[in-house]
Scaffold this motif. Structure first.
Motif, PDB file in Angstrom:
ATOM      1  N   ILE A  12      61.644  50.112  53.548  1.00 18.64           N
ATOM      2  CA  ILE A  12      60.515  49.193  53.444  1.00 18.64           C
ATOM      3  C   ILE A  12      59.200  49.978  53.460  1.00 18.64           C
ATOM      4  N   GLY A  13      58.210  49.410  52.817  1.00 18.68           N
ATOM      5  CA  GLY A  13      56.873  50.007  52.781  1.00 18.68           C
ATOM      6  C   GLY A  13      55.864  48.908  52.547  1.00 18.68           C
ATOM      7  N   GLY A  14      54.609  49.249  52.623  1.00 19.44           N
ATOM      8  CA  GLY A  14      53.607  48.200  52.436  1.00 19.44           C
ATOM      9  C   GLY A  14      52.203  48.737  52.390  1.00 19.44           C
ATOM     10  N   GLN A  15      51.265  47.848  52.637  1.00 22.25           N
ATOM     11  CA  GLN A  15      49.864  48.228  52.666  1.00 22.25           C
ATOM     12  C   GLN A  15      49.081  47.174  53.435  1.00 22.25           C
ATOM     13  N   ALA A  16      47.880  47.540  53.843  1.00 24.91           N
ATOM     14  CA  ALA A  16      47.000  46.591  54.505  1.00 24.91           C
ATOM     15  C   ALA A  16      46.231  45.797  53.455  1.00 24.91           C
ATOM     16  N   VAL A  17      45.979  44.529  53.741  1.00 14.55           N
ATOM     17  CA  VAL A  17      45.163  43.684  52.871  1.00 14.55           C
ATOM     18  C   VAL A  17      44.091  43.028  53.724  1.00 14.55           C
ATOM     19  N   LEU A  18      43.284  42.190  53.124  1.00 14.16           N
ATOM     20  CA  LEU A  18      42.221  41.517  53.854  1.00 14.16           C
ATOM     21  C   LEU A  18      42.816  40.642  54.952  1.00 14.16           C
ATOM     22  N   GLU A  19      42.597  41.015  56.221  1.00 15.08           N
ATOM     23  CA  GLU A  19      43.094  40.294  57.391  1.00 15.08           C
ATOM     24  C   GLU A  19      44.606  40.126  57.367  1.00 15.08           C
ATOM     25  N   GLY A  20      45.317  41.136  56.830  1.00 15.02           N
ATOM     26  CA  GLY A  20      46.762  40.997  56.795  1.00 15.02           C
ATOM     27  C   GLY A  20      47.508  42.247  56.389  1.00 15.02           C
ATOM     28  N   VAL A  21      48.810  42.053  56.186  1.00 13.64           N
ATOM     29  CA  VAL A  21      49.715  43.154  55.846  1.00 13.64           C
ATOM     30  C   VAL A  21      50.689  42.697  54.771  1.00 13.64           C
ATOM     31  N   MET A  22      50.903  43.549  53.771  1.00 14.90           N
ATOM     32  CA  MET A  22      51.932  43.316  52.765  1.00 14.90           C
ATOM     33  C   MET A  22      53.087  44.259  53.037  1.00 14.90           C
ATOM     34  N   MET A  23      54.303  43.716  53.027  1.00 16.24           N
ATOM     35  CA  MET A  23      55.499  44.532  53.172  1.00 16.24           C
ATOM     36  C   MET A  23      56.411  44.302  51.978  1.00 16.24           C
ATOM     37  N   ARG A  24      56.997  45.387  51.472  1.00 11.88           N
ATOM     38  CA  ARG A  24      57.913  45.286  50.337  1.00 11.88           C
ATOM     39  C   ARG A  24      59.264  45.874  50.693  1.00 11.88           C
ATOM     40  N   ASN A  25      60.312  45.147  50.305  1.00 12.51           N
ATOM     41  CA  ASN A  25      61.679  45.617  50.502  1.00 12.51           C
ATOM     42  C   ASN A  25      62.443  45.367  49.208  1.00 12.51           C
ATOM     43  N   LYS A  26      62.731  46.442  48.475  1.00 17.34           N
ATOM     44  CA  LYS A  26      63.393  46.354  47.171  1.00 17.34           C
ATOM     45  C   LYS A  26      62.564  45.486  46.224  1.00 17.34           C
ATOM     46  N   ASP A  27      63.135  44.362  45.738  1.00 16.60           N
ATOM     47  CA  ASP A  27      62.381  43.541  44.787  1.00 16.60           C
ATOM     48  C   ASP A  27      61.729  42.334  45.445  1.00 16.60           C
ATOM     49  N   MET A  28      61.659  42.342  46.770  1.00 14.67           N
ATOM     50  CA  MET A  28      60.998  41.269  47.514  1.00 14.67           C
ATOM     51  C   MET A  28      59.758  41.821  48.214  1.00 14.67           C
ATOM     52  N   TYR A  29      58.726  41.007  48.267  1.00 14.95           N
ATOM     53  CA  TYR A  29      57.551  41.396  49.044  1.00 14.95           C
ATOM     54  C   TYR A  29      56.970  40.176  49.748  1.00 14.95           C
ATOM     55  N   ALA A  30      56.293  40.432  50.851  1.00 11.80           N
ATOM     56  CA  ALA A  30      55.668  39.365  51.627  1.00 11.80           C
ATOM     57  C   ALA A  30      54.260  39.789  52.009  1.00 11.80           C
ATOM     58  N   VAL A  31      53.344  38.842  51.945  1.00 13.98           N
ATOM     59  CA  VAL A  31      51.972  39.078  52.383  1.00 13.98           C
ATOM     60  C   VAL A  31      51.684  38.113  53.528  1.00 13.98           C
ATOM     61  N   ALA A  32      51.427  38.657  54.691  1.00 10.67           N
ATOM     62  CA  ALA A  32      51.084  37.836  55.859  1.00 10.67           C
ATOM     63  C   ALA A  32      49.603  38.027  56.160  1.00 10.67           C
ATOM     64  N   VAL A  33      48.889  36.914  56.291  1.00 11.82           N
ATOM     65  CA  VAL A  33      47.436  36.964  56.474  1.00 11.82           C
ATOM     66  C   VAL A  33      47.030  36.043  57.626  1.00 11.82           C
ATOM     67  N   ARG A  34      46.163  36.545  58.492  1.00 18.62           N
ATOM     68  CA  ARG A  34      45.599  35.736  59.581  1.00 18.62           C
ATOM     69  C   ARG A  34      44.435  34.930  59.029  1.00 18.62           C
ATOM     70  N   LYS A  35      44.600  33.627  58.941  1.00 22.81           N
ATOM     71  CA  LYS A  35      43.565  32.754  58.397  1.00 22.81           C
ATOM     72  C   LYS A  35      42.434  32.563  59.399  1.00 22.81           C
ATOM     73  N   GLU A  36      41.342  31.983  58.921  1.00 22.12           N
ATOM     74  CA  GLU A  36      40.166  31.792  59.772  1.00 22.12           C
ATOM     75  C   GLU A  36      40.445  30.862  60.952  1.00 22.12           C
ATOM     76  N   ASN A  37      41.417  29.950  60.797  1.00 20.77           N
ATOM     77  CA  ASN A  37      41.757  29.041  61.893  1.00 20.77           C
ATOM     78  C   ASN A  37      42.764  29.652  62.869  1.00 20.77           C
ATOM     79  N   GLY A  38      43.144  30.910  62.646  1.00 16.79           N
ATOM     80  CA  GLY A  38      44.051  31.600  63.556  1.00 16.79           C
ATOM     81  C   GLY A  38      45.507  31.564  63.144  1.00 16.79           C
ATOM     82  N   GLU A  39      45.841  30.696  62.194  1.00 18.17           N
ATOM     83  CA  GLU A  39      47.222  30.614  61.737  1.00 18.17           C
ATOM     84  C   GLU A  39      47.567  31.822  60.853  1.00 18.17           C
ATOM     85  N   ILE A  40      48.866  32.124  60.768  1.00 19.16           N
ATOM     86  CA  ILE A  40      49.321  33.213  59.911  1.00 19.16           C
ATOM     87  C   ILE A  40      49.981  32.615  58.672  1.00 19.16           C
ATOM     88  N   ALA A  41      49.383  32.858  57.517  1.00 22.99           N
ATOM     89  CA  ALA A  41      49.952  32.393  56.249  1.00 22.99           C
ATOM     90  C   ALA A  41      50.816  33.504  55.677  1.00 22.99           C
TER      91      ALA A  41
END
Length: 320
Positions: A12-41
């Motif tokens: 697995i590998g990834g990168q930082a994004v605006l208020e979040g983290v992207m992780m990639r595993n093979k042909d799948m990737y996920a971007v998790a972001v902390r929204k302004e209301n505190g929730e994680i999208a």
């Protein structure tokens, strides 16, 4: 488990994004972001790279060129998603939300292309021009090429130092640290919990920062041996060799990420030192975002069981 620092490649590998983290595993990737209301999208999607679609991911040096390109494309997609979460209100209030969103994507694409062109100018063309100023004083072309390489590395490090002074970039670097700490936690055989991640190092041998530094060193070696007399051709060669440099650098960092021998440790040392600038210690909320991103695309319990013989009897064993 033993006390030795045994590591296993997770893939697995990834990168930082605006208020979040992207992780990639093979042909799948996920971007998790902390929204302004505190929730994680969290957005999970498939991404089949050009190298995969063409069946070139197993060809050494060639695969690195496609891996570099895919990282740019996927990185832009991830940044677009994280940025969109903070621009949804403006898009929603527009008379034509679809058109507004399309304009935003076009603007982002143009910005990325322009930034890439500027980067080539700053890190490839400018060092050559500055080193050429020494031609009247230094007759040895080999020395001038080494000076060019030194200038290129100095410009890159100075660039990192300057952008690290920006508040938003410092925050991005903290998410970068969260990404590394999550991966290091797993690859050292520890369950992915808040406390375990906090105790993990924020430096990783497969980091993109290390890759860029390898690019700098590899370019010095190639330009040392590949020379032409015409000034326009010298500039053209430096630009044209970028895919070759990327391919070689990829193989080096790939080997470094899978090996713990002393040679790879020495080669990786400058990149790890650079990461002292490009990563910062994250807070608990940033680490939680990183964990969410990993869990969306990677079964870390199965990884620990297969790679380290870890046994999970129940969820209480790994409760934070």
């Amino acid at each position: 488990m033993g006390k030795k620092k045994i590591t296993h490649y997770s893939g697995i590998g990834g990168q930082a994004v605006l208020e979040g983290v992207m992780m990639r595993n093979k042909d799948m990737y996920a971007v998790a972001v902390r929204k302004e209301n505190g929730e994680i999208a969290v957005e999970v999607d498939h991404y089949l790279g050009k190298g995969d679609s063409l069946g070139l991911t197993h060809i050494p040096f060639i695969r690195g060129v496609f891996a570099f390109w895919d990282s740019l494309v996927l990185g832009m997609k991830s940044l677009n998603f994280s940025a969109s979460l903070f621009g949804q209100e403006e898009i929603a209030q527009a008379k034509d939300p679809i058109a507004a969103e399309s304009r935003e994507k076009v603007a982002t694409t143009i910005t990325t292309v322009v930034a890439f062109v500027i980067a080539i100018g700053i890190f490839m063309v400018l060092p050559y021009y500055l080193s050429s100023l020494f031609n009247d004083y230094i007759r040895n072309n080999s020395v001038v090429v080494l000076i060019e390489g030194g200038i290129r590395i100095a410009i890159f490090v100075l660039y990192v130092l300057l952008i690290s002074l920006m508040k938003d970039i410092r925050r991005l670097f903290r998410y970068h640290g969260a990404e590394h700490k999550c991966i290091n936690c797993l690859e050292r055989g520890k369950p992915l919990t808040l406390e375990n991640v906090k105790e993990s190092t924020r430096l990783h041998k497969r980091c993109g920062s290390s890759f860029l530094l390898f690019v700098m060193f590899v370019s010095i070696i190639l330009f040392f041996f590949i020379r032409v007399q015409s000034i326009p051709l010298r500039i053209l060669v430096r630009v044209a060799l970028i895919p070759v440099i990327a391919g070689i650098s990829y193989e080096i960092i790939r080997l470094a990420g899978r090996s713990n021998n002393i040679i790879m440790k020495i080669i990786s040392a400058p990149g790890l030192l650079l990461q002292m600038l490009t990563t910062k210690e994250p807070d608990d909320e940033m680490i939680e975002v990183g964990i969410k991103s990993v869990e969306a695309v990677f079964d870390w319990r199965e990884f620990l069981e297969d790679s380290f013989g870890y046994k999970f009897e129940d969820d209480e064993e790994i409760a934070e």
